[in-house]
Design a protein around this motif. Structure first.
Motif, PDB file in Angstrom:
ATOM      1  N   PRO A  47       0.786  -1.247   0.000  1.00 25.72           N
ATOM      2  CA  PRO A  47       0.000   0.000   0.000  1.00 25.72           C
ATOM      3  C   PRO A  47       0.816   1.294   0.000  1.00 25.72           C
ATOM      4  CG  PRO A  47      -1.067  -1.603   1.399  1.00 25.72           C
ATOM      5  CD  PRO A  47       0.247  -2.215   0.976  1.00 25.72           C
ATOM      6  N   PRO A  48       1.825   1.475   0.871  1.00 26.36           N
ATOM      7  CA  PRO A  48       2.571   2.743   0.827  1.00 26.36           C
ATOM      8  C   PRO A  48       3.246   2.997  -0.520  1.00 26.36           C
ATOM      9  CG  PRO A  48       3.008   1.588   2.880  1.00 26.36           C
ATOM     10  CD  PRO A  48       2.275   0.625   1.996  1.00 26.36           C
ATOM     11  N   LEU A  49       3.727   1.923  -1.162  1.00 27.14           N
ATOM     12  CA  LEU A  49       4.370   2.072  -2.471  1.00 27.14           C
ATOM     13  C   LEU A  49       3.343   2.436  -3.534  1.00 27.14           C
ATOM     14  CD1 LEU A  49       6.861   1.807  -4.309  1.00 27.14           C
ATOM     15  CD2 LEU A  49       6.352  -0.642  -4.494  1.00 27.14           C
ATOM     16  N   VAL A  50       2.235   1.726  -3.554  1.00 26.96           N
ATOM     17  CA  VAL A  50       1.176   2.003  -4.530  1.00 26.96           C
ATOM     18  C   VAL A  50       0.663   3.432  -4.372  1.00 26.96           C
ATOM     19  CG1 VAL A  50      -1.165   1.390  -5.260  1.00 26.96           C
ATOM     20  CG2 VAL A  50       0.493  -0.409  -4.720  1.00 26.96           C
ATOM     21  N   GLN A  51       0.425   3.848  -3.127  1.00 27.83           N
ATOM     22  CA  GLN A  51      -0.087   5.195  -2.875  1.00 27.83           C
ATOM     23  C   GLN A  51       0.906   6.271  -3.305  1.00 27.83           C
ATOM     24  OE1 GLN A  51      -0.972   4.924   1.310  1.00 27.83           O
ATOM     25  NE2 GLN A  51      -2.524   3.332   0.971  1.00 27.83           N
ATOM     26  N   GLN A  54       0.825   6.431  -7.143  1.00 29.73           N
ATOM     27  CA  GLN A  54      -0.416   7.064  -7.607  1.00 29.73           C
ATOM     28  C   GLN A  54      -0.394   8.569  -7.377  1.00 29.73           C
ATOM     29  OE1 GLN A  54      -3.252   4.766  -5.336  1.00 29.73           O
ATOM     30  NE2 GLN A  54      -3.703   3.393  -7.049  1.00 29.73           N
ATOM     31  N   ALA A  55       0.017   8.968  -6.187  1.00 28.29           N
ATOM     32  CA  ALA A  55       0.025  10.394  -5.855  1.00 28.29           C
ATOM     33  C   ALA A  55       0.984  11.159  -6.749  1.00 28.29           C
ATOM     34  CB  ALA A  55       0.392  10.583  -4.384  1.00 28.29           C
ATOM     35  N   GLN A  56       2.178  10.587  -6.983  1.00 28.99           N
ATOM     36  CA  GLN A  56       3.158  11.287  -7.813  1.00 28.99           C
ATOM     37  C   GLN A  56       2.744  11.309  -9.274  1.00 28.99           C
ATOM     38  OE1 GLN A  56       5.896  13.019  -6.640  1.00 28.99           O
ATOM     39  NE2 GLN A  56       5.918  13.780  -8.742  1.00 28.99           N
ATOM     40  N   ALA A  57       2.126  10.217  -9.750  1.00 30.84           N
ATOM     41  CA  ALA A  57       1.700  10.154 -11.153  1.00 30.84           C
ATOM     42  C   ALA A  57       0.661  11.223 -11.472  1.00 30.84           C
ATOM     43  CB  ALA A  57       1.149   8.768 -11.478  1.00 30.84           C
ATOM     44  N   GLU A  58      -0.098  11.620 -10.481  1.00 26.86           N
ATOM     45  CA  GLU A  58      -1.101  12.660 -10.686  1.00 26.86           C
ATOM     46  C   GLU A  58      -0.492  14.061 -10.735  1.00 26.86           C
ATOM     47  OE1 GLU A  58      -3.812  12.078  -7.481  1.00 26.86           O
ATOM     48  OE2 GLU A  58      -4.883  10.430  -8.475  1.00 26.86           O
ATOM     49  N   LYS A  59       0.757  14.170 -10.274  1.00 28.91           N
ATOM     50  CA  LYS A  59       1.406  15.494 -10.232  1.00 28.91           C
ATOM     51  C   LYS A  59       2.443  15.668 -11.338  1.00 28.91           C
ATOM     52  CE  LYS A  59       2.708  15.226  -5.900  1.00 28.91           C
ATOM     53  NZ  LYS A  59       3.270  15.623  -4.568  1.00 28.91           N
ATOM     54  N   LEU A  60       3.457  14.805 -11.351  1.00 27.48           N
ATOM     55  CA  LEU A  60       4.549  14.955 -12.323  1.00 27.48           C
ATOM     56  C   LEU A  60       5.276  13.620 -12.416  1.00 27.48           C
ATOM     57  CD1 LEU A  60       6.177  16.975 -14.126  1.00 27.48           C
ATOM     58  CD2 LEU A  60       7.648  17.347 -12.129  1.00 27.48           C
ATOM     59  N   ILE A  61       5.237  12.983 -13.583  1.00 25.89           N
ATOM     60  CA  ILE A  61       5.890  11.688 -13.750  1.00 25.89           C
ATOM     61  C   ILE A  61       7.373  11.858 -14.052  1.00 25.89           C
ATOM     62  CG2 ILE A  61       6.030   9.640 -15.232  1.00 25.89           C
ATOM     63  CD1 ILE A  61       3.000   9.735 -15.474  1.00 25.89           C
ATOM     64  N   THR A 278      11.684   8.176  -7.777  1.00 28.38           N
ATOM     65  CA  THR A 278      12.210   8.565  -6.467  1.00 28.38           C
ATOM     66  C   THR A 278      11.102   8.692  -5.431  1.00 28.38           C
ATOM     67  OG1 THR A 278      12.298  10.863  -7.279  1.00 28.38           O
ATOM     68  CG2 THR A 278      14.361   9.618  -7.250  1.00 28.38           C
ATOM     69  N   ALA A 279       9.894   9.041  -5.866  1.00 36.15           N
ATOM     70  CA  ALA A 279       8.761   9.027  -4.940  1.00 36.15           C
ATOM     71  C   ALA A 279       8.516   7.602  -4.451  1.00 36.15           C
ATOM     72  CB  ALA A 279       7.513   9.583  -5.613  1.00 36.15           C
TER      73      ALA A 279
END
Length: 393
Positions: A47-51, A54-61, A278-279
């Motif tokens: 879960p922490p990795l998936v989250q 997901q959070a970073q992909a929504e901002k800047l890949i 890196t996220a």
């Protein structure tokens, strides 16, 4: 098939994973003790990795390293804090991390120290990657066949043979590159006395010591980095695999005086250390730093050791040696036991394991595997070995 024929693929297609388990497209469940070959440190769908992804992909890949990347700086700071020294260069894989280390060692000797040194001593049964340079560093002819001419500048020695290393050193020697646990080569461990001898030789001849922690880093051996268990601090060490928990990332960490050899324009990577990877790696690092995680790794390592010792006692006619540390272990079998065939039998019974050199079975469970999962794995291993014993008798 449209894919190049570069893998001996198993006859299953994986569809999803959860924790230590994966399921194929036909719905069959497997206990995955390959961990993506020491990549999925906390199993699948953590879960922490998936989250974090997901959070970073929504901002800047992705963005170029022409810009400052906050998550990259955060990860570098964490690696420096955990190792106690250095500066970091991020790449996409273990091979690239080792390429960076080799380039850095040569440039340090030639530009900082002002001596034309370029030779790197490596060891038999090692594995350092699949690029032309890193298969040359890998002292195993089977990986080099058909790729000649290979780059010059690599000298091979038997592991744990200090006399051979001393004889191999010349005025052109820049560094010694080695794994503390040779994962692909059969899970062979560096002898602590040999390592201390390398330290003496390196100081005497002003050589750099480079440790390849691609497979052993990030808690796999019981500490964040394997070298922390050997009363030793390398000049350069490399990471990949478990650093990203499944996303492609590598790192070359060097002492500050050595890192000075790299200046703008000397080395680079388009994707290395981008915001997404890196996220993800920061999520893995955050988990690794927790005391409960460290305790779980210690407990699992102890449980694994107990199970392996009992296995060796009960099947002493089949097993040559147990090797490894932490949660990277190897079981070497007598030559009459075909490890690849045995791995197929494990797979039929729902257990995924991988081979290593020397007719060796390699165990790479997730760091957060459970007691019950360890029990399950060894129940299957014992079933297969019992069948072998019955056949032999």
């Amino acid at each position: 098939m449209s894919l190049m024929n570069t893998y001996n693929r198993w006859p299953i297609q994986l569809e999803r994973g959860q924790g230590s388990y994966v399921w194929d497209t036909e719905g069959k469940k497997y206990l995955d003790y390959t961990s993506g070959i020491a990549v999925n440190q906390f199993g699948h769908n953590f879960p922490p990795l998936v989250q974090a992804i997901q959070a970073q992909a929504e901002k800047l890949i992705h963005c170029s390293n022409l810009f400052h990347i906050p998550s990259q700086q955060q990860l570098a700071d964490a690696l420096v804090q955990e190792s106690g020294y250095g500066k970091v260069f991020f790449s996409n894989s273990g091979a690239e991390a080792n390429e960076a280390a080799i380039k850095l060692a040569r440039r340090y000797q030639q530009k900082v120290r002002g001596e034309y040194r370029y030779e790197i001593i490596t060891f038999e049964k090692s594995f350092h990657g699949r690029t032309l340079t890193t298969i040359t560093a890998t002292a195993q002819p089977k990986y080099q066949e058909g790729f000649q001419p290979l780059p010059e500048g690599f000298i091979y020695c038997p592991l744990n043979n200090l006399e051979a290393v001393e004889q191999a050193i010349t005025d052109k020697t820049a560094a010694i590159l080695f794994e503390l646990v040779q994962g692909e080569g059969g899970v062979h461990i560096v002898d602590p006395q040999f390592l201390q001898g390398l330290k003496v030789l390196a100081e005497k001849h002003q050589l750099l010591l480079i440790v390849d922690e691609v497979q052993t880093g990030m808690g796999r051996t019981g500490t964040m980095f394997a070298w922390q268990q050997f009363d030793f601090q390398p000049d350069i060490f490399t990471l990949a695999k478990g650093l990203g928990g499944g996303v492609p990332i590598g790192a070359c960490v060097a002492k500050e005086t050595v890192a000075e050899a790299f200046v703008p324009g000397t080395h680079a990577s388009t994707f290395g250390g981008n915001p997404l990877v890196t996220a993800a790696a920061n999520a893995i690092m955050n988990e690794m730093k927790k005391e409960e995680t460290k305790q779980q790794i210690r407990t699992n390592s102890e449980q694994l050791t107990e199970k392996l010792q009992l296995l060796q006692q009960d099947f002493s006619d089949l097993i040559v040696e147990m090797r490894g540390m932490g949660l990277i272990r190897g079981i070497q079998f007598v030559d009459s036991v075909p490890v690849l065939d045995m791995i197929a039998k494990f797979r039929e019974k729902g257990l995924l394991l991988v081979p290593a050199g020397d007719n060796t079975l390699r165990l790479l469970p997730p760091l957060n595997t459970s007691f019950d999962e360890i029990e399950e794995a060894f129940t299957v291993i014992r079933e297969v070995l019992n069948d072998l014993t019955l056949v032999k008798s």
